[in-house]
Structures are given as C-alpha cells and as structure tokens.
Design a protein around this motif. Structure first.
Motif, PDB file in Angstrom:
ATOM      1  N   SER A   1      -1.338 -12.598 -11.024  1.00  0.00           N
ATOM      2  CA  SER A   1      -2.632 -12.834  -9.531  1.00  0.00           C
ATOM      3  C   SER A   1      -3.516 -12.581  -9.742  1.00  0.00           C
ATOM      4  O   SER A   1      -3.927 -12.059 -10.283  1.00  0.00           O
ATOM      5  CB  SER A   1      -1.701 -11.454  -8.598  1.00  0.00           C
ATOM      6  OG  SER A   1      -3.179 -11.428  -7.450  1.00  0.00           O
ATOM      7  N   TYR A   2      -4.313 -13.885  -9.044  1.00  0.00           N
ATOM      8  CA  TYR A   2      -5.216 -14.439  -9.715  1.00  0.00           C
ATOM      9  C   TYR A   2      -6.549 -14.736  -8.444  1.00  0.00           C
ATOM     10  O   TYR A   2      -5.797 -15.905  -7.405  1.00  0.00           O
ATOM     11  CB  TYR A   2      -4.768 -15.069 -11.132  1.00  0.00           C
ATOM     12  CG  TYR A   2      -5.236 -16.177 -11.136  1.00  0.00           C
ATOM     13  CD1 TYR A   2      -5.526 -17.399 -10.962  1.00  0.00           C
ATOM     14  CD2 TYR A   2      -2.907 -16.867 -10.708  1.00  0.00           C
ATOM     15  CE1 TYR A   2      -4.825 -18.861 -10.393  1.00  0.00           C
ATOM     16  CE2 TYR A   2      -2.974 -17.624 -10.232  1.00  0.00           C
ATOM     17  CZ  TYR A   2      -3.761 -19.276 -10.679  1.00  0.00           C
ATOM     18  OH  TYR A   2      -2.778 -19.666 -10.035  1.00  0.00           O
ATOM     19  N   ALA A   3      -8.381 -14.840  -8.686  1.00  0.00           N
ATOM     20  CA  ALA A   3      -8.443 -15.973  -7.613  1.00  0.00           C
ATOM     21  C   ALA A   3      -8.710 -17.346  -8.680  1.00  0.00           C
ATOM     22  O   ALA A   3      -9.191 -17.020  -9.566  1.00  0.00           O
ATOM     23  CB  ALA A   3      -9.172 -15.017  -7.010  1.00  0.00           C
ATOM     24  N   VAL A   4     -10.402 -18.600  -8.153  1.00  0.00           N
ATOM     25  CA  VAL A   4     -10.544 -19.012  -8.872  1.00  0.00           C
ATOM     26  C   VAL A   4     -11.680 -18.804  -8.040  1.00  0.00           C
ATOM     27  O   VAL A   4     -11.673 -19.150  -6.722  1.00  0.00           O
ATOM     28  CB  VAL A   4     -10.100 -20.446  -8.715  1.00  0.00           C
ATOM     29  CG1 VAL A   4      -8.971 -20.659  -9.402  1.00  0.00           C
ATOM     30  CG2 VAL A   4      -9.804 -20.662  -7.395  1.00  0.00           C
ATOM     31  N   LEU A   5     -12.538 -19.429  -9.081  1.00  0.00           N
ATOM     32  CA  LEU A   5     -14.449 -20.124  -7.904  1.00  0.00           C
ATOM     33  C   LEU A   5     -13.711 -20.725  -6.910  1.00  0.00           C
ATOM     34  O   LEU A   5     -14.599 -21.173  -6.022  1.00  0.00           O
ATOM     35  CB  LEU A   5     -14.801 -19.654  -9.226  1.00  0.00           C
ATOM     36  CG  LEU A   5     -17.063 -20.232  -8.273  1.00  0.00           C
ATOM     37  CD1 LEU A   5     -17.608 -18.963  -7.598  1.00  0.00           C
ATOM     38  CD2 LEU A   5     -18.147 -20.699  -9.601  1.00  0.00           C
ATOM     39  N   HIS A   6     -13.558 -22.259  -7.662  1.00  0.00           N
ATOM     40  CA  HIS A   6     -13.562 -23.282  -7.247  1.00  0.00           C
ATOM     41  C   HIS A   6     -12.312 -24.196  -7.742  1.00  0.00           C
ATOM     42  O   HIS A   6     -11.634 -23.609  -8.472  1.00  0.00           O
ATOM     43  CB  HIS A   6     -14.756 -24.291  -7.854  1.00  0.00           C
ATOM     44  CG  HIS A   6     -14.334 -25.954  -7.007  1.00  0.00           C
ATOM     45  ND1 HIS A   6     -14.529 -26.270  -8.767  1.00  0.00           N
ATOM     46  CD2 HIS A   6     -14.124 -26.603  -6.476  1.00  0.00           C
ATOM     47  CE1 HIS A   6     -14.076 -28.160  -7.781  1.00  0.00           C
ATOM     48  NE2 HIS A   6     -13.856 -27.937  -6.437  1.00  0.00           N
ATOM     49  N   ASP A   7     -11.234 -24.346  -7.114  1.00  0.00           N
ATOM     50  CA  ASP A   7     -10.221 -25.202  -6.586  1.00  0.00           C
ATOM     51  C   ASP A   7      -9.660 -26.381  -7.323  1.00  0.00           C
ATOM     52  O   ASP A   7      -9.691 -26.714  -6.840  1.00  0.00           O
ATOM     53  CB  ASP A   7      -9.547 -24.874  -5.036  1.00  0.00           C
ATOM     54  CG  ASP A   7      -7.877 -25.331  -5.615  1.00  0.00           C
ATOM     55  OD1 ASP A   7      -7.280 -24.632  -5.954  1.00  0.00           O
ATOM     56  OD2 ASP A   7      -7.322 -25.845  -4.718  1.00  0.00           O
ATOM     57  N   ALA A   8     -10.149 -26.117  -9.003  1.00  0.00           N
ATOM     58  CA  ALA A   8      -9.889 -27.600  -9.557  1.00  0.00           C
ATOM     59  C   ALA A   8      -8.467 -27.389 -10.619  1.00  0.00           C
ATOM     60  O   ALA A   8      -8.678 -28.641 -10.982  1.00  0.00           O
ATOM     61  CB  ALA A   8     -11.091 -27.008 -10.198  1.00  0.00           C
ATOM     62  N   PHE A   9      -8.071 -26.370 -10.191  1.00  0.00           N
ATOM     63  CA  PHE A   9      -6.371 -26.340 -11.082  1.00  0.00           C
ATOM     64  C   PHE A   9      -5.711 -26.510 -10.654  1.00  0.00           C
ATOM     65  O   PHE A   9      -4.339 -26.072 -11.305  1.00  0.00           O
ATOM     66  CB  PHE A   9      -6.941 -25.412 -12.253  1.00  0.00           C
ATOM     67  CG  PHE A   9      -8.237 -24.875 -12.675  1.00  0.00           C
ATOM     68  CD1 PHE A   9      -8.688 -25.533 -14.049  1.00  0.00           C
ATOM     69  CD2 PHE A   9      -9.469 -23.914 -12.459  1.00  0.00           C
ATOM     70  CE1 PHE A   9      -9.740 -25.827 -14.756  1.00  0.00           C
ATOM     71  CE2 PHE A   9     -10.594 -23.749 -12.406  1.00  0.00           C
ATOM     72  CZ  PHE A   9     -10.776 -24.309 -13.964  1.00  0.00           C
ATOM     73  N   ALA A  10      -5.152 -27.487  -9.766  1.00  0.00           N
ATOM     74  CA  ALA A  10      -4.283 -27.089  -8.710  1.00  0.00           C
ATOM     75  C   ALA A  10      -2.866 -27.677  -9.492  1.00  0.00           C
ATOM     76  O   ALA A  10      -1.958 -27.300  -9.566  1.00  0.00           O
ATOM     77  CB  ALA A  10      -4.814 -27.691  -7.266  1.00  0.00           C
ATOM     78  N   TYR A  11      -3.210 -29.259 -10.071  1.00  0.00           N
ATOM     79  CA  TYR A  11      -2.515 -29.767 -10.738  1.00  0.00           C
ATOM     80  C   TYR A  11      -1.441 -29.054 -11.858  1.00  0.00           C
ATOM     81  O   TYR A  11      -0.306 -28.521 -11.664  1.00  0.00           O
ATOM     82  CB  TYR A  11      -3.014 -31.359 -10.783  1.00  0.00           C
ATOM     83  CG  TYR A  11      -3.032 -32.428  -9.374  1.00  0.00           C
ATOM     84  CD1 TYR A  11      -2.312 -33.007  -9.162  1.00  0.00           C
ATOM     85  CD2 TYR A  11      -4.158 -32.166  -9.756  1.00  0.00           C
ATOM     86  CE1 TYR A  11      -2.174 -33.993  -8.732  1.00  0.00           C
ATOM     87  CE2 TYR A  11      -4.672 -33.136  -8.967  1.00  0.00           C
ATOM     88  CZ  TYR A  11      -3.914 -33.876  -8.483  1.00  0.00           C
ATOM     89  OH  TYR A  11      -4.023 -35.069  -6.792  1.00  0.00           O
ATOM     90  N   PHE A  12      -2.482 -28.434 -12.446  1.00  0.00           N
ATOM     91  CA  PHE A  12      -2.400 -27.570 -13.842  1.00  0.00           C
ATOM     92  C   PHE A  12      -1.259 -26.427 -13.110  1.00  0.00           C
ATOM     93  O   PHE A  12      -0.270 -26.023 -13.960  1.00  0.00           O
ATOM     94  CB  PHE A  12      -3.050 -27.226 -14.547  1.00  0.00           C
ATOM     95  CG  PHE A  12      -3.284 -27.235 -15.946  1.00  0.00           C
ATOM     96  CD1 PHE A  12      -2.504 -27.077 -16.936  1.00  0.00           C
ATOM     97  CD2 PHE A  12      -3.072 -25.081 -16.283  1.00  0.00           C
ATOM     98  CE1 PHE A  12      -2.272 -27.187 -18.053  1.00  0.00           C
ATOM     99  CE2 PHE A  12      -2.260 -24.821 -17.028  1.00  0.00           C
ATOM    100  CZ  PHE A  12      -2.177 -25.645 -18.504  1.00  0.00           C
ATOM    101  N   GLU A  13      -1.823 -25.758 -12.143  1.00  0.00           N
ATOM    102  CA  GLU A  13      -0.827 -24.508 -11.080  1.00  0.00           C
ATOM    103  C   GLU A  13       0.689 -25.398 -10.959  1.00  0.00           C
ATOM    104  O   GLU A  13       1.657 -24.051 -11.281  1.00  0.00           O
ATOM    105  CB  GLU A  13      -1.977 -23.834 -10.543  1.00  0.00           C
ATOM    106  CG  GLU A  13      -3.200 -23.498 -11.114  1.00  0.00           C
ATOM    107  CD  GLU A  13      -4.565 -22.876 -10.396  1.00  0.00           C
ATOM    108  OE1 GLU A  13      -4.765 -22.301 -10.135  1.00  0.00           O
ATOM    109  OE2 GLU A  13      -4.451 -23.742  -9.269  1.00  0.00           O
TER     110      GLU A  13
END
Length: 349
Positions: free
Chosen positions: A243-255
């Motif tokens: 469970s984690y959070a991101v500052l900016h949603d930039a990694f959606a493809y990798f995730e």
C-alpha cells in the motif's frame, strides 16, 4: 617526380570514382527514454539528439537555440506526442517541416490508458480509447465535473515555462483523435518493445542501406527488455499487495504492468494545489489503507507529501520516470522497480 605525380593523380581519380558513403539520418528525440530506445537501434551508426535536458519538465519546456538548430537539421523526429509535449507541435511544423515526424503515442501498436481517478475531482473523461486497448478497461473511471477547475482547462495548452516541475495538467492530455490519455506510455515495457519496430522501420525508410542493422538491433533490445522485466517481476512479486501513495500519478503504465495501484495521489496537476479538504481526505485514506511508502519524481516540490503524511509512519522514495539520454531503457525500468521495492522493504535502494 613523374612517378609520385602519377601516383597522386591515380589516387585522386580512384577516390573520386568511389561512391560517397551513405550518411545516417539526423535524428531528434523529445525525452530521454525515447532517445535511449533510438540509440539502441542506431547502435554504432549514430546518436540521436535529445531535446529535453535531465530534470526539466517535458510538459513545459522552452527550446534553446541549439534545440532549434537540431530540429532544422533533423531528418527524423521521434516524440511521444502532443499529449506529453504540446509546446513541440508548432516547432515541428515550422522548424522540421521536411523531417519525418513519428508520434509514438499514435503508433498503432501502442497500448494507451486513461488518467486514473485517485480521489480527485476532475472532468468527465468520457472519451473512448483505441479498440485494441480493451485489456486496460479495468482502469476506466467515470470522471466527475468540478466547476472550480474550469478555468484551467485551456490555460496550459501551449505554455512554455522551463521552471515548472514534473507536475502537469492531465486535462490537456489528448491523443490525435481527441481522446484523453495518460501520456507516460513509455513506462509500459510492452509499448517500448512495440516502439522498437516502429523506430527501426522509420530509420530503415530514411536509411535503407542499414535496414538489417536497425532490425537486428531492435530484436536484440526487445529481448533485453523481456529479460529485464522477468527479473523485475521476480523482485516485485512479494510486494503486489503493498500500500503506497504518489505525489503525482505518473507511473500508471508501469504499475498496471506489475498489477499494483496507489491508494491515492497528492496532486494530478501543477495548475492548482490540492484543497485542504482533499489533503484531509487523503490523510484518512492513507491511514485506512495502512500506506507504508510514498513516491515522488525528481525535482518536484515534496512539501505536500510532508503535509499529507505528517505524523504517519510512511517512508519516502524518489522514483525517476525519465532517466537520462545515455541510460539504457532496461536500466530505467530496473531503477524504478528497485526504488519501489526498496521502499516497500524498508531499505535504501
């Protein structure tokens, strides 16, 4: 004397009779991951000229004079597309109008996803994606309208501010058909592999004599990416429930490739800061989800992360989605996985 003069004349005549060596095309790229893929395919034949310098935002960038010269001299330009770099559209038409422009986002084989709803109020994104992207349907979300965001819809369409961080306004990220897309598509290794063939084909068209080299280098690089992803899958296997959070949603493809998703994002845009109500709601989400890690991109202002996680037992890690032009693509994705896995384990990467 006669002999030396004859030898010189013969040498000059022979050299003149030889066909001129074929010149490899002048190639320009927009961001470091694209430069890396192109460099792998060109190999010893040449090196692409990359426009956006490390730590600069691809979303808001001011061309330098040397960039303009590179575009004027370009035979082929590989770029993600206007959804990532809208400021580049006009220079391509004026400075590189005779060059071949290859938008990788618009390539037929590219798998696109829409921006995710991670707890933010933003506009209805009801545009359909490409038909071939049905395998990402589980990431489609209805987007609610937020009146207080209307003023930002077109504010940055052609903005040029080299001082901005990696944050940006997702509302302007549309493909050639006007569909809203997440432009960070290079972070899906399957897209990178598909793009290798696109790049090799464009280079072969511009430089037919070296087609075999381009095609062989593309095949070799694809195999290296597959091998790297196997190692990444092994390393990330224990953390698929993290469970984690991101500052900016930039990694959606990798995730999406790894089957993980953040519990929330601090901000989706650099056009406005999240409201106190959103921060309060996010803190509640982070607490309920037992978030252990937060991720931010380099050169971003992480103060909002501090506000959202103050008093919570949450680790922080920097995750770089761009790397540098001389970094192998395999190293880029391996570094992302290392940063995430190390944070999940509570160790430094």
């Amino acid at each position: 004397m006669f002999s030396s003069r004859f030898t010189a004349l013969l040498t000059t005549t022979t050299l003149a009779a030889l066909p001129a060596a074929a010149q490899t095309p002048n190639v320009v790229t927009d961001i470091a991951p694209v430069a890396s893929l192109v460099a792998h395919i060109m190999g010893d034949l040449g090196t692409p000229r990359n426009l956006i310098i490390p730590d600069a935002s691809p979303h808001d960038y001011a061309l330098r004079p040397s960039d303009a010269r590179a575009l004027r001299d370009a035979d082929v330009v590989f770029w993600i597309g206007g959804a990532l770099t809208p400021w580049l559209e006009a220079p391509l038409e004026t400075l590189s109008k005779n060059a071949e422009h290859i938008s990788l986002l618009n390539a037929e084989a590219t798998k696109l996803i829409e921006p995710r709803d991670l707890g933010h109020d933003h506009h209805d994104h009801g545009a359909d994606k490409h038909d071939e992207h049905d395998d990402h349907d589980d990431h489609d979300h209805d987007k609610e309208h937020a009146d207080d965001h209307d003023e930002h819809d077109h504010e940055k369409e052609h903005g040029h501010d080299e001082h901005k961080d990696h944050g940006h306004d997702e509302h302007n990220h549309t493909d050639a058909q006007g569909n809203l897309v997440d432009p960070h598509a290079w972070l899906d290794p399957n897209n990178a592999i598909a793009w290798l063939d696109v790049i090799a084909a464009a280079l072969s068209k511009a430089d037919p004599e070296n087609r075999a080299t381009y095609e062989q280098n593309a095949a070799t690089t694809a195999a290296e990416i597959v091998q790297t992803m196997s190692a990444i899958d092994f390393r990330m296997a224990p953390h698929t429930d993290a469970s984690y959070a991101v500052l900016h949603d930039a990694f959606a493809y990798f995730e999406t490739r790894l089957g993980i998703e953040p519990a929330g994002a601090i901000t989706l845009t650099d056009a406005q800061s999240p409201s106190p109500a959103h921060i309060a709601s996010l803190r509640e989400t982070l607490t309920e989800a037992n978030v252990t890690c937060t991720f931010a991109e380099p050169a971003t202002d992480t103060r909002l992360l501090g506000v959202a996680t103050e008093g919570l037992d949450v680790r922080f890690a920097t995750v770089d989605p761009l790397g540098t032009p001389d970094m192998a693509y395999t190293d880029l994705i391996a570094n992302i996985a290392d940063a995430m896995a190390s944070c999940f384990k509570g160790t430094s990467n």
